[in-house]
Design an enzyme around this catalytic site. Structure first.
Site, PDB file in Angstrom:
ATOM      1  N   GLY A  90       8.329  39.188  53.682  1.00  0.00           N
ATOM      2  CA  GLY A  90       8.411  39.407  52.231  1.00  0.00           C
ATOM      3  C   GLY A  90       8.454  38.073  51.529  1.00  0.00           C
ATOM      4  O   GLY A  90       8.485  37.015  52.161  1.00  0.00           O
ATOM      5  N   GLY A  92      10.027  35.330  50.439  1.00  0.00           N
ATOM      6  CA  GLY A  92      11.335  34.732  50.670  1.00  0.00           C
ATOM      7  C   GLY A  92      11.632  33.595  49.717  1.00  0.00           C
ATOM      8  O   GLY A  92      12.767  33.142  49.597  1.00  0.00           O
ATOM      9  N   ARG A  93      10.587  33.114  49.068  1.00  0.00           N
ATOM     10  CA  ARG A  93      10.793  31.990  48.142  1.00  0.00           C
ATOM     11  C   ARG A  93       9.745  31.988  47.041  1.00  0.00           C
ATOM     12  O   ARG A  93       9.540  30.985  46.381  1.00  0.00           O
ATOM     13  CB  ARG A  93      10.724  30.678  48.900  1.00  0.00           C
ATOM     14  CG  ARG A  93       9.424  30.537  49.681  1.00  0.00           C
ATOM     15  CD  ARG A  93       9.253  29.131  50.064  1.00  0.00           C
ATOM     16  NE  ARG A  93       8.234  29.000  51.090  1.00  0.00           N
ATOM     17  CZ  ARG A  93       7.838  27.847  51.543  1.00  0.00           C
ATOM     18  NH1 ARG A  93       8.365  26.756  51.059  1.00  0.00           N
ATOM     19  NH2 ARG A  93       6.924  27.782  52.461  1.00  0.00           N
ATOM     20  N   LYS A 113       5.861  29.967  43.410  1.00  0.00           N
ATOM     21  CA  LYS A 113       6.343  29.687  44.772  1.00  0.00           C
ATOM     22  C   LYS A 113       7.408  28.597  44.725  1.00  0.00           C
ATOM     23  O   LYS A 113       7.214  27.577  44.068  1.00  0.00           O
ATOM     24  CB  LYS A 113       5.151  29.230  45.630  1.00  0.00           C
ATOM     25  CG  LYS A 113       5.420  29.175  47.113  1.00  0.00           C
ATOM     26  CD  LYS A 113       4.096  29.137  47.857  1.00  0.00           C
ATOM     27  CE  LYS A 113       4.266  28.959  49.348  1.00  0.00           C
ATOM     28  NZ  LYS A 113       2.957  28.971  50.018  1.00  0.00           N
ATOM     29  N   ASP A 125      16.059  28.776  52.235  1.00  0.00           N
ATOM     30  CA  ASP A 125      16.770  28.440  50.996  1.00  0.00           C
ATOM     31  C   ASP A 125      16.005  28.871  49.746  1.00  0.00           C
ATOM     32  O   ASP A 125      16.435  28.588  48.630  1.00  0.00           O
ATOM     33  CB  ASP A 125      17.045  26.925  50.943  1.00  0.00           C
ATOM     34  CG  ASP A 125      15.764  26.112  51.037  1.00  0.00           C
ATOM     35  OD1 ASP A 125      14.656  26.713  51.058  1.00  0.00           O
ATOM     36  OD2 ASP A 125      15.854  24.870  51.091  1.00  0.00           O
ATOM     37  N   ARG A 176       0.803  29.983  41.552  1.00  0.00           N
ATOM     38  CA  ARG A 176      -0.421  30.429  42.218  1.00  0.00           C
ATOM     39  C   ARG A 176      -1.045  31.592  41.454  1.00  0.00           C
ATOM     40  O   ARG A 176      -0.334  32.450  40.935  1.00  0.00           O
ATOM     41  CB  ARG A 176      -0.062  30.857  43.641  1.00  0.00           C
ATOM     42  CG  ARG A 176      -1.214  31.417  44.431  1.00  0.00           C
ATOM     43  CD  ARG A 176      -0.905  31.451  45.903  1.00  0.00           C
ATOM     44  NE  ARG A 176       0.170  32.387  46.215  1.00  0.00           N
ATOM     45  CZ  ARG A 176       0.764  32.441  47.406  1.00  0.00           C
ATOM     46  NH1 ARG A 176       0.428  31.613  48.379  1.00  0.00           N
ATOM     47  NH2 ARG A 176       1.722  33.313  47.625  1.00  0.00           N
ATOM     48  N   ARG A 183      -1.252  41.522  51.101  1.00  0.00           N
ATOM     49  CA  ARG A 183      -1.645  40.942  52.388  1.00  0.00           C
ATOM     50  C   ARG A 183      -1.894  42.050  53.407  1.00  0.00           C
ATOM     51  O   ARG A 183      -1.426  43.176  53.202  1.00  0.00           O
ATOM     52  CB  ARG A 183      -0.493  40.049  52.901  1.00  0.00           C
ATOM     53  CG  ARG A 183      -0.063  38.998  51.897  1.00  0.00           C
ATOM     54  CD  ARG A 183       1.452  38.735  52.003  1.00  0.00           C
ATOM     55  NE  ARG A 183       1.916  37.907  50.887  1.00  0.00           N
ATOM     56  CZ  ARG A 183       2.049  36.592  50.928  1.00  0.00           C
ATOM     57  NH1 ARG A 183       1.828  35.954  52.047  1.00  0.00           N
ATOM     58  NH2 ARG A 183       2.445  35.919  49.872  1.00  0.00           N
ATOM     59  N   ASP A 252       0.515  38.130  57.800  1.00  0.00           N
ATOM     60  CA  ASP A 252       1.173  38.090  56.489  1.00  0.00           C
ATOM     61  C   ASP A 252       0.572  37.001  55.609  1.00  0.00           C
ATOM     62  O   ASP A 252       0.892  36.916  54.421  1.00  0.00           O
ATOM     63  CB  ASP A 252       2.689  37.860  56.645  1.00  0.00           C
ATOM     64  CG  ASP A 252       3.007  36.674  57.531  1.00  0.00           C
ATOM     65  OD1 ASP A 252       2.611  36.701  58.707  1.00  0.00           O
ATOM     66  OD2 ASP A 252       3.630  35.722  57.048  1.00  0.00           O
TER      67      ASP A 252
HETATM   68  P1  AMP Z   1       5.059  31.050  55.636  1.00  0.00           P
HETATM   69  O1  AMP Z   1       5.075  30.497  57.019  1.00  0.00           O
HETATM   70  O2  AMP Z   1       5.231  30.024  54.547  1.00  0.00           O
HETATM   71  O3  AMP Z   1       3.883  31.925  55.382  1.00  0.00           O
HETATM   72  O4  AMP Z   1       6.358  31.963  55.502  1.00  0.00           O
HETATM   73  C1  AMP Z   1       6.697  33.017  56.379  1.00  0.00           C
HETATM   74  C2  AMP Z   1       7.844  33.783  55.800  1.00  0.00           C
HETATM   75  O5  AMP Z   1       9.005  32.947  55.657  1.00  0.00           O
HETATM   76  C3  AMP Z   1       7.603  34.369  54.413  1.00  0.00           C
HETATM   77  O6  AMP Z   1       8.278  35.594  54.344  1.00  0.00           O
HETATM   78  C4  AMP Z   1       8.224  33.339  53.504  1.00  0.00           C
HETATM   79  O7  AMP Z   1       8.604  33.872  52.259  1.00  0.00           O
HETATM   80  C5  AMP Z   1       9.435  32.899  54.313  1.00  0.00           C
HETATM   81  N1  AMP Z   1       9.864  31.536  53.975  1.00  0.00           N
HETATM   82  C6  AMP Z   1       9.231  30.381  54.264  1.00  0.00           C
HETATM   83  N2  AMP Z   1       9.929  29.329  53.813  1.00  0.00           N
HETATM   84  C7  AMP Z   1      11.041  29.816  53.219  1.00  0.00           C
HETATM   85  C8  AMP Z   1      12.160  29.238  52.549  1.00  0.00           C
HETATM   86  N3  AMP Z   1      12.290  27.925  52.413  1.00  0.00           N
HETATM   87  N4  AMP Z   1      13.088  30.077  52.048  1.00  0.00           N
HETATM   88  C9  AMP Z   1      12.988  31.404  52.186  1.00  0.00           C
HETATM   89  N5  AMP Z   1      11.971  32.005  52.809  1.00  0.00           N
HETATM   90  C10 AMP Z   1      10.993  31.238  53.314  1.00  0.00           C
HETATM   91 MG    MG Z   2       3.198  33.153  54.223  1.00  0.00          MG
END
Ligand code: AMP
Ligand code: MG
Length: 487
Positions: A90, A92-93, A113, A125, A176, A183, A252
């Site tokens: 989901g 997350g940030r 983002k 975080d 963005r 997705r 994702d």
């Molecule tokens: P990504 O590898 O950036 O596609 O992220 C994979 C998952 O981790 C997604 O659900 C992101 O929202 C979450 N995510 C990545 N970095 C962070 C962060 N610093 N804080 C919270 N969630 C994160």
């Molecule tokens: Mg991602």
């Protein structure tokens, strides 16, 4: 032209309800300021580029202010990461601030983002650092300029907010834009959590808003899946033809629109290397440059599995079977054009493969080779390029085949050949070391280099006066930079 408070919202995804996303407010950054904005992306929202310089712009996209009509939501999805299924991911940030439509009637998601913690932050975080925000901004706008389908980026907002990664960095936000943020993993989430009603609601939403022409087909969902297969085949053909390595092709990170999405440790090839792995956490090379082609199909199969409630397995298999031939056709077509060819011959595939082998063995710069091949008549160009190759006999044999092939190709002047080749062979690409230079300057408060690099990359096919240094091979320190997943 619109002022910032004149955007027209229509939050179609938010209206799907709480099973799909959660209301979350952005968490503001300290001392938000504009790092860079894209005039071309501003135009998609009918915004006057000058508004990017106003304080309210940094406040809006730094999480301090919000339009009354925006409904910020964190979306829920899941996905296959490095081949294994993660049941819940989901935003997350990131937050979907809302959907706006422009004067041409196009809808754009505004996604912020780095906007803070959400129910999907897991151990994270909720933040994004300046470094990764600049990389995403530059890459999305540069890919678009190259003609590669991609999400877009409106701006990067920098701040004083400390964020811990391997060392202390500063938080940033990137805004963005995409027609949708749905997705493959959205479909997987509702399939694996066994929520058929919501899954059907999601499928209807995507069909109606993004694939309305498929409604006319006897099996609309199947037609939609076929279209997704076709768009992915074409997008990945463009990645391969231009040397783009995504780095984290988890489901994702795959858009249902067939656009390049979620930029992490991506890279453009400098030297041609089919086995290049840009993500230094990818120990097995699952997402190496050449593996992107079969992984595209693997990802589509994962989506197909999630669509089995709507489409028969046989029909899904048949649609998946379209992927590889479509990919090959698009790829070969692009490579012929990069070689300056206007006709098709059976041996062209072999001509391309042989060239790539020679480039691989000699570490030839992938982008500059094609650019220079179009600078002069073929026979002259190959003579000059010869010095870059170690296997001279091998190159001479290839050059002879190539020049003979060009001679058979068709009637056109040298001028026409050069113009045609330069229109498909960029001079400027987002090399990792160029991004790194811009990031280093930005981290010390100087945003001029990010802005200049963005400008240069917005016209990648046009030789720009005084910009020679952006068309160079990397210096030694800039070769094979290790890009970590932390962002
Ligand atoms: P990504 O590898 O950036 O596609 O992220 C994979 C998952 O981790 C997604 O659900 C992101 O929202 C979450 N995510 C990545 N970095 C962070 C962060 N610093 N804080 C919270 N969630 C994160
Ligand atoms: Mg991602």
């Amino acid at each position: 032209m619109k002022a910032l408070d004149e955007l027209t919202f229509d939050n179609r995804f938010a209206r799907l309800g709480d099973a799909f996303s959660t209301h979350v407010l952005p968490e503001p950054l300290d001392a938000p300021r504009l790092v860079v904005a894209s005039d071309a992306a501003m135009a998609l929202l009918d915004l006057d580029p000058a508004v990017a310089e106003t304080p309210v712009f940094a406040e809006l996209f730094g999480g301090h202010k919000l339009w009354a009509e925006a409904e910020p939501r964190a979306m829920v999805y899941s996905g296959h990461q490095f081949g294994g299924y993660t049941p819940q991911l989901g935003d997350g940030r990131g937050l979907l601030l809302g959907e706006v439509y422009n004067q041409a009637g196009e809808h754009w998601d505004l996604h912020l983002k780095g906007a803070g913690m959400t129910p999907y932050s897991r151990m994270g975080d909720g933040r994004a650092v300046l470094r990764s925000s600049i990389r995403e901004f530059l890459a999305s706008e540069a890919l678009h300029a190259l003609g590669i389908p991609s999400s877009r980026a409106l701006c990067v907002i920098g701040s004083d907010t400390p964020v811990w990664r391997e060392k202390q960095e500063r938080g940033a936000m990137v805004l963005r834009l995409a027609h949708s943020h749905i997705r493959f993993g959205h479909f997987e989430y509702f399939y694996y959590t066994k929520k058929p009603e919501q899954q059907a609601q999601l499928a209807e939403h995507v069909l109606n808003l993004h694939y309305p022409e498929c409604r006319e087909q006897p099996e609309p969902y199947l037609a939609m899946f076929r279209e997704i297969v076709e768009r992915n085949a074409e997008m990945i053909a463009k990645w391969q033809a231009y040397g783009f390595c995504h780095g984290v092709m988890n489901t994702d990170n795959m858009s249902i629109l067939g656009i390049t999405f979620d930029f992490g440790p991506f890279a453009f090839l400098d030297d041609f290397d089919a086995h290049f792995i840009c993500n230094h956490s990818d120990h097995e090379g699952r997402y190496s440059f050449s593996n992107q082609v079969p992984i595209g199909q693997w990802n589509l199969s994962a989506l197909a599995q999630a669509l089995t409630p709507f489409i028969s397995v046989d029909a899904l298999k048949e649609a998946l079977g379209l992927y590889l031939p479509l990919y090959q056709a698009h790829y070969l077509d692009l490579m012929r054009r990069r070689l300056g060819l206007t006709t098709a011959e059976d041996d062209d595939q072999a001509l391309v493969e042989r060239l790539l082998k020679l480039m691989q063995n000699s570490g030839v710069d992938y982008t500059l080779f094609f650019r220079r091949l179009g600078d002069e008549p073929a026979a002259l160009a190959v003579t000059r390029l010869r010095d870059d190759f170690v296997d001279l006999a091998g190159f001479d044999a290839w050059a002879e085949r190539y020049t003979a092939r060009v001679a058979r190709d068709g009637e056109y002047t040298e001028e026409q050949r050069r113009a045609r080749m330069h229109a498909v062979n960029p001079l400027y690409i987002l090399r990792n070391y160029l991004a790194q230079n811009a990031i280093t300057a930005a981290e010390s408060g100087d945003y001029s280099e990010v802005r200049r690099l963005h400008e240069v990359l917005s016209k990648p096919f046009e030789e720009q006066a005084g910009m020679e240094q952006y068309a160079q091979r990397p210096p030694d320190w800039g070769k094979h930079l290790e890009i970590s997943c932390s962002s």
